[in-house]
Scaffold this motif. Structure first.
Motif, PDB file in Angstrom:
ATOM      1  N   TYR A 109     -93.733  38.984  -2.401  1.00  0.00           N
ATOM      2  CA  TYR A 109     -93.691  39.189  -3.887  1.00  0.00           C
ATOM      3  C   TYR A 109     -93.153  40.664  -4.147  1.00  0.00           C
ATOM      4  CZ  TYR A 109     -95.630  39.725  -8.463  1.00  0.00           C
ATOM      5  OH  TYR A 109     -95.967  39.890  -9.890  1.00  0.00           O
ATOM      6  N   LYS A 110     -93.489  41.706  -3.506  1.00  0.00           N
ATOM      7  CA  LYS A 110     -93.197  42.818  -4.002  1.00  0.00           C
ATOM      8  C   LYS A 110     -91.696  43.040  -3.814  1.00  0.00           C
ATOM      9  CE  LYS A 110     -97.425  45.210  -2.934  1.00  0.00           C
ATOM     10  NZ  LYS A 110     -98.268  46.016  -1.994  1.00  0.00           N
ATOM     11  N   LYS A 111     -91.179  42.458  -2.950  1.00  0.00           N
ATOM     12  CA  LYS A 111     -89.642  42.189  -2.842  1.00  0.00           C
ATOM     13  C   LYS A 111     -88.927  41.654  -4.118  1.00  0.00           C
ATOM     14  CE  LYS A 111     -89.497  42.760   2.289  1.00  0.00           C
ATOM     15  NZ  LYS A 111     -89.326  42.092   3.533  1.00  0.00           N
ATOM     16  N   ASP A 112     -89.485  40.651  -4.192  1.00  0.00           N
ATOM     17  CA  ASP A 112     -89.167  39.678  -5.386  1.00  0.00           C
ATOM     18  C   ASP A 112     -89.207  40.431  -6.817  1.00  0.00           C
ATOM     19  OD1 ASP A 112     -88.634  37.548  -3.647  1.00  0.00           O
ATOM     20  OD2 ASP A 112     -90.204  36.674  -3.973  1.00  0.00           O
ATOM     21  N   VAL A 113     -90.212  41.217  -7.016  1.00  0.00           N
ATOM     22  CA  VAL A 113     -90.335  41.901  -8.158  1.00  0.00           C
ATOM     23  C   VAL A 113     -89.397  43.003  -8.220  1.00  0.00           C
ATOM     24  CG1 VAL A 113     -91.710  43.889  -9.212  1.00  0.00           C
ATOM     25  CG2 VAL A 113     -92.868  41.873  -8.472  1.00  0.00           C
ATOM     26  N   GLU A 114     -88.919  43.435  -7.190  1.00  0.00           N
ATOM     27  CA  GLU A 114     -87.874  44.433  -7.292  1.00  0.00           C
ATOM     28  C   GLU A 114     -86.374  43.752  -7.597  1.00  0.00           C
ATOM     29  OE1 GLU A 114     -88.058  48.029  -7.253  1.00  0.00           O
ATOM     30  OE2 GLU A 114     -90.296  47.382  -7.183  1.00  0.00           O
ATOM     31  N   ALA A 115     -86.244  42.641  -7.069  1.00  0.00           N
ATOM     32  CA  ALA A 115     -85.064  41.971  -7.411  1.00  0.00           C
ATOM     33  C   ALA A 115     -85.090  41.572  -8.725  1.00  0.00           C
ATOM     34  CB  ALA A 115     -84.888  40.566  -6.363  1.00  0.00           C
ATOM     35  N   ALA A 116     -86.323  41.025  -9.201  1.00  0.00           N
ATOM     36  CA  ALA A 116     -86.230  40.627 -10.695  1.00  0.00           C
ATOM     37  C   ALA A 116     -86.026  41.930 -11.598  1.00  0.00           C
ATOM     38  CB  ALA A 116     -87.664  40.059 -10.872  1.00  0.00           C
ATOM     39  N   LYS A 117     -86.609  42.946 -11.244  1.00  0.00           N
ATOM     40  CA  LYS A 117     -86.331  44.156 -12.256  1.00  0.00           C
ATOM     41  C   LYS A 117     -84.704  44.555 -12.105  1.00  0.00           C
ATOM     42  CE  LYS A 117     -89.345  47.526 -11.576  1.00  0.00           C
ATOM     43  NZ  LYS A 117     -90.295  48.430 -11.019  1.00  0.00           N
ATOM     44  N   ALA A 118     -84.182  44.185 -11.081  1.00  0.00           N
ATOM     45  CA  ALA A 118     -82.796  44.576 -11.137  1.00  0.00           C
ATOM     46  C   ALA A 118     -81.927  43.486 -11.798  1.00  0.00           C
ATOM     47  CB  ALA A 118     -82.334  44.531  -9.487  1.00  0.00           C
TER      48      ALA A 118
ATOM     49  N   ASP B 228     -95.692  44.808 -13.162  1.00  0.00           N
ATOM     50  CA  ASP B 228     -94.895  44.401 -12.131  1.00  0.00           C
ATOM     51  C   ASP B 228     -93.445  44.909 -12.576  1.00  0.00           C
ATOM     52  OD1 ASP B 228     -97.079  44.250 -10.854  1.00  0.00           O
ATOM     53  OD2 ASP B 228     -96.870  42.000 -10.572  1.00  0.00           O
ATOM     54  N   LEU B 229     -93.194  44.141 -13.670  1.00  0.00           N
ATOM     55  CA  LEU B 229     -91.900  44.084 -14.222  1.00  0.00           C
ATOM     56  C   LEU B 229     -91.456  45.206 -15.208  1.00  0.00           C
ATOM     57  CD1 LEU B 229     -91.162  40.391 -15.333  1.00  0.00           C
ATOM     58  CD2 LEU B 229     -90.582  41.560 -13.164  1.00  0.00           C
TER      59      LEU B 229
END
Length: 333
Positions: free
Chosen positions: A189-198, A235-236
């Motif tokens: 989930y934390k990896k997905d958050v970083e990808a979403a922010k990018a 998160d975002l």
């Protein structure tokens, strides 16, 4: 001669009885001097010994004693635990029903479960009959309810606070031997958050994004760290509107007041189970001229039930599924 023989026989019998009694006393003394726990003595059947073995788990800075194997899990009051069970594929023997039945979203884990009552109405007799190894209750339960449950079996007051979602998931993982799976869900989930922010970049920098829930026909907003809000704001990294920051708990707001917030994006959660007295609440809202005047509505940026309307928001299941759906909607604009 017969008298002599009889006397000799009686004497021998007395010696034998004395010896036997002495041996019993010796065995009794040896048993009393044995300091090993009863559950680990060789005289105990293996199955019984296993039942008596316990372990200590730490959850939110408090320690709990549970059986070494916690296979029979009952979930009562904690929809958060229901969602965590869904994530880890844990099938409780007793689970929460909604309106007398298990919600469809929990079908993968409730096929063999027995209803132990509604969210705020646990059936203690049913729970007792299920002979649970552990009970997952709710931090919302009053002390007297927790006390009654704890008398049946060790009961965890599973937190309803969104920011404790990791601790909740790891607890269930620890209880069921699925620690690795739980940790992987968190890490992914934390990896997905970083990808979403990018992916979103600065596109929402000056935009107001709000999640509301229609309950009993009313618009409800939540504090910054409650419901789905942590996914958006923590998160975002989006900015919470002042009204959200000011909220202390779930707060009913009038449509007029909500229109003053004038969000650019609105996520609406609506369940008929939570609006039984006003099943057309969503339809009525959508037809209201004040609602139609809000920026998000005018620009087609209102998203209804992007995840199941019964989702709690602050759980691993809610966060994983909401993040995926929210980013898809927000990045498409």
């Amino acid at each position: 001669m017969k008298k002599i023989y009889l006397g000799f026989s009686i004497a021998m019998l007395a010696i034998a009885l004395t010896a036997c009694g002495g041996q019993q006393a010796a065995d009794s003394n040896a048993a009393n001097n044995n300091t090993a726990p009863a559950a680990t003595t060789t005289e105990k059947p293996a199955a019984e010994a296993t039942q008596q073995e316990t372990r200590t788990l730490k959850y939110l800075d408090k320690e709990y004693t549970v059986p070494s194997k916690t296979e029979r899990i009952v979930i009562t009051g904690s929809m958060e635990s229901m969602e965590d069970a869904l994530v880890l594929g844990v099938k409780p023997v007793g689970a929460i029903s909604v309106g007398g039945k298990f919600p469809e979203m929990f079908a993968p884990i409730t096929g063999e479960a027995q209803s132990i009552g509604e969210k705020t109405q646990p059936n203690l007799e049913t729970i007792l009959s299920l002979k649970p190894d552990v009970i997952l209750g709710s931090s919302k339960f009053p002390p007297e309810t927790m006390e009654k449950l704890d008398k049946i079996k060790t009961t965890f007051p599973v937190s309803h606070i969104s920011t404790n979602w990791e601790a909740n998931l790891l607890l269930l993982g620890e209880l069921t031997g699925k620690q690795a799976e739980a940790q992987k869900v968190i890490d992914d989930y934390k990896k997905d958050v970083e990808a979403a922010k990018a992916q979103l970049g600065d596109s929402l920098k000056d935009k107001k994004v709000v999640v509301i829930r229609l309950r009993s026909g009313n618009i409800n907003i939540y504090p910054e760290k409650v419901f789905f809000n942590p996914s958006l704001y923590a998160d975002l990294g989006l900015t919470a509107p002042a009204e959200v920051k000011a909220a202390k708990a779930q707060e009913v707001v009038s449509l007029e007041k909500f229109s003053e917030i004038n969000p650019d994006y609105i996520f609406v959660q609506f369940s008929t189970d939570e609006n039984k007295d006003n099943p057309k609440a969503l339809e009525d809202l959508q037809n209201n001229p004040i609602w139609k005047s809000i920026n998000a509505v005018k620009n087609g940026n209102v998203f209804v039930n992007v995840v199941d309307p019964l989702a709690q928001g602050g759980t691993a299941w809610s966060k994983v599924n909401f993040l995926k759906a929210a980013v898809e909607k927000l990045s498409a604009k």
